[in-house]
Design an enzyme around this catalytic site. Structure first.
Site, PDB file in Angstrom:
ATOM      1  N   MET A 111       1.032  -1.302   0.296  1.00  0.00           N
ATOM      2  CA  MET A 111      -0.131   0.029   0.229  1.00  0.00           C
ATOM      3  C   MET A 111       0.998   1.238   0.198  1.00  0.00           C
ATOM      4  SD  MET A 111      -3.607  -0.721   2.003  1.00  0.00           S
ATOM      5  CE  MET A 111      -4.217  -2.789   2.243  1.00  0.00           C
ATOM      6  N   HIS A 112       1.569   1.265  -0.634  1.00  0.00           N
ATOM      7  CA  HIS A 112       3.395   2.438  -1.011  1.00  0.00           C
ATOM      8  C   HIS A 112       2.400   2.701  -2.689  1.00  0.00           C
ATOM      9  CE1 HIS A 112       6.137   0.276   2.226  1.00  0.00           C
ATOM     10  NE2 HIS A 112       4.871   0.776   2.277  1.00  0.00           N
ATOM     11  N   LEU A 113       1.661   2.687  -2.955  1.00  0.00           N
ATOM     12  CA  LEU A 113       1.165   3.567  -4.193  1.00  0.00           C
ATOM     13  C   LEU A 113       0.988   4.642  -4.761  1.00  0.00           C
ATOM     14  CD1 LEU A 113      -2.421   2.201  -5.774  1.00  0.00           C
ATOM     15  CD2 LEU A 113      -0.997   4.447  -6.422  1.00  0.00           C
TER      16      LEU A 113
END
Length: 485
Positions: A422-424
């Protein structure tokens, strides 16, 4: 027509890690009026770093449909509260490295961004060349004496395998195993809402509007003049001279496309008007794929809410190994996963994803397609990382703490245990005006219009090889400085 509220100098959309910084910094000028709008509530500025309030039913997150690979669907949770994802995450606050910024525009070199990293923090540890003493964000690390038994064993195992110890992973060339810098104080997560917005709360020129869901940016003659929002059951236009989008790497491209800025073919297909054809909006984003290796603990270890979920990591050859101190079931309410895990993440993946609108309704969340592990290189790198994780778990420092992991089990479970960090980032990437994949210029102004900037991870031209939170705060500091110039 929606009702139009009086003009502010600046409307900032999204009170997340970037928006709180931009609003607080710009409102330091008492002659500038700033309105900060946030869809969520104001209930999670701080909290214990050992709990992530993002599970099923949590009101503090947006939920987006995602596709890690064709046929492998997930739900993506991003912060929907004042403080954003930084108010509900694990407190990991590691900077991008100097080598990362060599791949950004020259105006974003490590030398150019270092003053902003120093400005944002108070970090009493390490070489003073790299750290700040008077910034809003407190930085902490778990001391050797306080490490969880799993964290301590992991460091010993990494050392036995030949990896160096790195006491400060926020140095410009930091590799090896060491303690994670945390945006925390005494076991409590400190978001930018607490660090930046809290001290600015009494300013007469700063107004925070929660429960305000942005639908689109409003333009007149090619200039942003406000934001259309749903607020208290009414549709309104909050007018401003400047609009700054800080809605995150999913929310910002979604807003741009609903405002007529994006891939013309996609917008036209949905019946949306095209103001500016920018094919790069929502396209080519990066994230860090993560595969977890499950194991059983031979020695039970009760979870403490004030203990960091991730106290130490190993950074080596584009891989980050993450020995979690608790199961996901322990740290995320409503998640029934009691398995202990080490995460293996690709920090320089080749895979690129896309954020795609599903309809012309701004309330309909877009689809996030990751295309993880499409390339042979990514698959080989992940297998190598999984083998390393299994080797460390099988080493003598872990012998009394964990039950043996069957040989080959980590690699065999690669696809079944595939997830996302979840490091988009990079869904509205920075670049030159004549680059069709670029969405903002090197001052983070949206190309093709006036009065509209972006200050969140969507502008990253290349994802950093560390988690992006610290870099996101740096970007917001710098964009605020651009707007203040």
């Amino acid at each position: 027509m929606p009702a139009a509220e009086p003009v502010a100098d600046v409307v900032v959309v999204g009170a997340g890690s970037g928006g709180c910084v931009v609003a607080a910094r710009l409102s330091e000028n008492p002659d500038r009026t700033v309105v900060l709008v946030e869809a969520g509530s104001d209930g999670a500025r701080t909290g214990p770093i050992g709990t992530l309030p993002v599970g099923p039913g949590s009101p503090l997150v947006w939920r987006y449909p995602g596709e890690l690979q064709p046929g492998r669907d997930v739900v993506i949770a991003r912060g929907r509260t004042v403080g954003g994802s930084g108010a509900v995450n694990g407190g990991y606050f590691v900077r991008g490295t100097a080598a990362d910024f060599e791949r950004w525009p020259a105006t974003w070199s490590y030398a150019a961004v270092l003053p902003y990293f120093r400005k944002l923090e108070t970090d009493p540890f390490g070489d003073r060349r790299w750290h700040g003493d008077g910034g809003p964000m407190p930085i902490a690390r778990t001391t050797d004496a306080a490490l969880h038994s799993i964290s301590a064993a992991f460091l010993d195992a990494a050392a036995s395998a030949g990896f160096g110890y790195r006491a400060d992973l926020n140095e410009p060339d930091a590799t090896g195993a060491g303690p994670v810098p945390l945006n925390a104080h005494r076991g409590t997560r400190v978001s930018t809402a607490a660090a930046y917005l809290g001290p600015a709360a009494d300013r007469a020129n700063l107004r925070v509007r929660t429960g305000a869901v942005a639908r689109r940016v409003v333009f007149e003659a090619g200039r942003a003049v406000g934001v259309e929002v749903d607020l208290a059951g009414e549709r309104r236009v909050l007018r401003a001279r400047t609009v700054v989008l800080c809605a995150g790497a999913v929310g910002t491209p979604q807003l741009l496309m609903h405002s007529g800025i994006g891939p013309a073919q996609q917008l036209s297909r949905l019946g949306l008007s095209v103001l500016v054809d920018r094919p790069g909006v929502g396209q080519g984003f990066e994230d860090h794929p993560e595969v977890t290796v499950g194991y059983r603990r031979a020695v039970p270890s009760p979870h403490a809410r004030g203990r960091a979920i991730l106290e130490v990591v190993l950074e080596a050859d584009g891989i980050e190994l993450r020995p979690y101190t608790a199961s996901f079931g322990d740290i995320i309410p409503g998640v029934g996963d009691s398995v202990a895990r080490i995460g293996v993440a690709l920090m320089r993946p080749e895979s690129r994803g896309e954020v795609v609108l599903r309809s012309a309704d701004p309330a309909d969340p877009p689809l996030v397609r990751y295309h993880y592990l499409r390339s042979a290189a990514d698959q080989a790198a992940m297998r190598s990382g999984l083998e390393l994780a299994q080797d460390l778990l099988s080493s003598s420092p872990f012998a009394r703490l964990v039950e043996p992991v069957p040989t080959g089990a980590a690699v065999a479970g690669m696809l079944d245990n595939l997830g996302t960090s979840m490091h988009l980032s990079g869904s509205c990437r920075m670049g030159a005006d004549d680059d069709p994949t670029a969405v903002v210029d090197d001052r983070c102004r949206v190309i093709g219009v006036e009065g509209l900037s972006v200050a969140d991870t969507s502008v990253m031209p290349v994802l950093t090889s560390r988690g992006p939170h610290a870099t996101a705060v740096m970007i917001a500091e710098r964009v605020a400085a651009f707007l203040d110039a």
